[in-house]
Design an enzyme around this catalytic site. Structure first.
Site, PDB file in Angstrom:
ATOM      1  N   TYR A 165       5.646  20.189  30.363  1.00 44.56           N
ATOM      2  CA  TYR A 165       4.185  20.113  30.496  1.00 44.56           C
ATOM      3  C   TYR A 165       3.677  20.181  31.927  1.00 44.56           C
ATOM      4  O   TYR A 165       2.458  20.152  32.135  1.00 44.56           O
ATOM      5  CB  TYR A 165       3.690  18.804  29.839  1.00 44.56           C
ATOM      6  CG  TYR A 165       4.158  18.661  28.410  1.00 44.56           C
ATOM      7  CD1 TYR A 165       3.834  19.633  27.458  1.00 44.56           C
ATOM      8  CD2 TYR A 165       4.928  17.578  28.009  1.00 44.56           C
ATOM      9  CE1 TYR A 165       4.274  19.503  26.148  1.00 44.56           C
ATOM     10  CE2 TYR A 165       5.363  17.448  26.691  1.00 44.56           C
ATOM     11  CZ  TYR A 165       5.039  18.420  25.771  1.00 44.56           C
ATOM     12  OH  TYR A 165       5.462  18.313  24.481  1.00 44.56           O
ATOM     13  N   ALA A 199       0.777  17.436  18.931  1.00 41.62           N
ATOM     14  CA  ALA A 199       1.707  17.299  17.804  1.00 41.62           C
ATOM     15  C   ALA A 199       1.048  17.580  16.450  1.00 41.62           C
ATOM     16  O   ALA A 199       1.761  17.857  15.464  1.00 41.62           O
ATOM     17  CB  ALA A 199       2.321  15.903  17.816  1.00 41.62           C
ATOM     18  N   GLU A 212      -5.151  29.530  19.760  1.00 40.18           N
ATOM     19  CA  GLU A 212      -4.240  28.384  19.887  1.00 40.18           C
ATOM     20  C   GLU A 212      -3.490  28.488  21.214  1.00 40.18           C
ATOM     21  O   GLU A 212      -3.084  29.578  21.615  1.00 40.18           O
ATOM     22  CB  GLU A 212      -3.252  28.430  18.710  1.00 40.18           C
ATOM     23  CG  GLU A 212      -2.183  27.372  18.762  1.00 40.18           C
ATOM     24  CD  GLU A 212      -1.143  27.551  17.642  1.00 40.18           C
ATOM     25  OE1 GLU A 212      -1.256  28.514  16.843  1.00 40.18           O
ATOM     26  OE2 GLU A 212      -0.213  26.741  17.599  1.00 40.18           O
TER      27      GLU A 212
HETATM   28  C1  DQA Z   1       2.172  20.935  22.982  1.00 45.03           C
HETATM   29  C2  DQA Z   1       3.481  21.060  22.200  1.00 45.03           C
HETATM   30  C3  DQA Z   1       3.553  20.022  21.082  1.00 45.03           C
HETATM   31  O1  DQA Z   1       4.773  20.159  20.374  1.00 45.03           O
HETATM   32  C4  DQA Z   1       3.498  18.628  21.663  1.00 45.03           C
HETATM   33  O2  DQA Z   1       3.494  17.674  20.624  1.00 45.03           O
HETATM   34  C5  DQA Z   1       2.344  18.440  22.574  1.00 45.03           C
HETATM   35  C6  DQA Z   1       1.973  19.513  23.494  1.00 45.03           C
HETATM   36  C7  DQA Z   1       2.165  21.875  24.198  1.00 45.03           C
HETATM   37  O3  DQA Z   1       1.098  22.063  24.767  1.00 45.03           O
HETATM   38  O4  DQA Z   1       3.211  22.394  24.591  1.00 45.03           O
HETATM   39  O5  DQA Z   1       1.757  17.360  22.644  1.00 45.03           O
HETATM   40  O6  DQA Z   1       1.095  21.290  22.143  1.00 45.03           O
END
Ligand code: DQA
Length: 142
Positions: free
Chosen positions: A22, A75, A96
């Site tokens: 992240y 998530a 998305e």
């Molecule tokens: C997410 C990926 C998801 O699996 C995870 O639960 C997140 C962040 C991402 O931005 O990579 O909270 O959406």
């Protein structure tokens, strides 16, 4: 152009989450970078850790006259049929986005309930996923 950016659970904790997936920036820094990059676009940022609140905002988006929804459901991507159903109902452009590449992570992250009710999906490039997604929205709407 006015884009509604929706963030799901734990994205308010950016800066403290696993840097590998992240990055080290905070959610506010992410928002600022987007706003600075696309100065000519108006953004509304909404984050919630609560599924129902995310659904309420999606349901309201058309009435609130947004041109597009950019959504990182966190998530809930992998669990929420309710969020999927809400997105399906909205006839705005829906994109998305994910910071990490959910296709290359754990098997449970490869389940994506919202993928086919959105027009496009961008992921795996941290902030650049968002930049690419917004460029896509710009080109689709103009
Ligand atoms: C997410 C990926 C998801 O699996 C995870 O639960 C997140 C962040 C991402 O931005 O990579 O909270 O959406």
């Amino acid at each position: 152009m006015n884009i509604l950016v929706i963030h799901g659970p734990n994205l308010n904790m950016l800066g403290k989450r696993d840097e590998k997936h992240y990055g080290s920036f905070t959610q506010d820094e992410l928002y600022q970078e987007i706003a600075d990059y696309f100065e000519h676009i108006e953004f509304s940022f909404f984050q919630s850790n609560h599924e129902g609140e995310l659904i309420d905002v999606v349901q309201q988006a058309e009435e609130d006259n947004y041109d597009a929804i950019l959504i990182n459901p966190g998530a809930y991507t992998h669990t929420s049929i309710a969020l999927r159903d809400a997105l399906e109902l909205v006839s705005l452009l829906k994109v998305e986005v994910h910071l990490s590449n959910i296709e290359e992570r754990e098997a449970f992250r490869q389940i994506d309930y919202i993928k086919d009710v959105c027009h496009m999906r961008f992921m795996g490039k941290k902030i650049d996923s968002y930049i690419e997604a917004i460029k896509y929205i710009e080109h689709s709407i103009m």
